[in-house]
Design a protein around this motif. Structure first.
Motif, short mmCIF file in Angstrom:
data_model
loop_
_atom_site.label_atom_id
_atom_site.label_comp_id
_atom_site.label_asym_id
_atom_site.label_seq_id
_atom_site.Cartn_x
_atom_site.Cartn_y
_atom_site.Cartn_z
N GLU A 33 0.88 -1.14 -0.22
CA GLU A 33 -0.07 -0.04 0.06
C GLU A 33 0.68 1.11 -0.08
O GLU A 33 0.42 2.15 -0.65
N VAL A 34 2.05 1.29 0.94
CA VAL A 34 2.86 2.48 0.83
C VAL A 34 3.49 2.80 -0.70
O VAL A 34 3.32 3.67 -1.10
N ILE A 35 3.72 1.54 -1.00
CA ILE A 35 4.67 1.72 -2.30
C ILE A 35 3.74 2.34 -3.46
O ILE A 35 3.85 3.02 -4.19
N ARG A 36 2.70 1.59 -3.40
CA ARG A 36 1.45 1.91 -4.49
C ARG A 36 0.93 3.37 -4.32
O ARG A 36 1.18 4.16 -5.43
N GLU A 37 0.87 4.16 -3.04
CA GLU A 37 0.64 5.48 -2.87
C GLU A 37 1.68 6.24 -3.27
O GLU A 37 1.55 7.42 -3.99
N ALA A 38 3.08 5.86 -2.93
CA ALA A 38 4.11 6.55 -3.38
C ALA A 38 4.30 6.72 -4.82
O ALA A 38 4.79 7.74 -5.37
N LEU A 39 3.86 5.49 -5.57
CA LEU A 39 4.02 5.54 -7.11
C LEU A 39 2.94 6.40 -7.72
O LEU A 39 3.16 7.22 -8.77
N ARG A 40 1.65 6.60 -7.12
CA ARG A 40 0.60 7.36 -7.58
C ARG A 40 1.17 8.94 -7.39
O ARG A 40 0.79 9.46 -8.45
#
Length: 87
Positions: A33-40
């Motif tokens: 979740e953290v990585i997905r938000e960072a990528l968004r």
């Protein structure tokens, strides 16, 4: 829902610890979740940068298309003459 692809990433130990701490506090349910938000956020930032660059390019083109430039000395001399005449 789109297909999910599993990936392995490598990061500095400090970043990994920050990620683990963030998940441990309950702010996020998983590291993914953290990585997905960072990528968004990264994608939004890139889109904004691209839009700003396009606007800058359009402004430069408009300036170039607006006609020949005047020498700064000439512009300032004309401005001084106008303001002196008004005084």
């Amino acid at each position: 829902m789109s297909a999910v692809e599993r990936m392995t990433i490598t990061m500095p130990a400090e970043m990994a610890e920050t990620l683990r701490r963030t998940v441990a506090t309950g702010e996020y349910a998983s590291a993914s979740e953290v990585i997905r938000e960072a990528l968004r956020e990264w994608a939004r930032s890139r889109d904004t940068e691209r839009q700003e660059l396009e606007a800058l390019r359009a402004a430069v083109k408009a300036g170039l298309d607006s006609g020949p430039a005047l020498a700064a000395d000439q512009v300032f001399a004309e401005l001084r003459a106008r303001y002196t005449a008004k005084s």
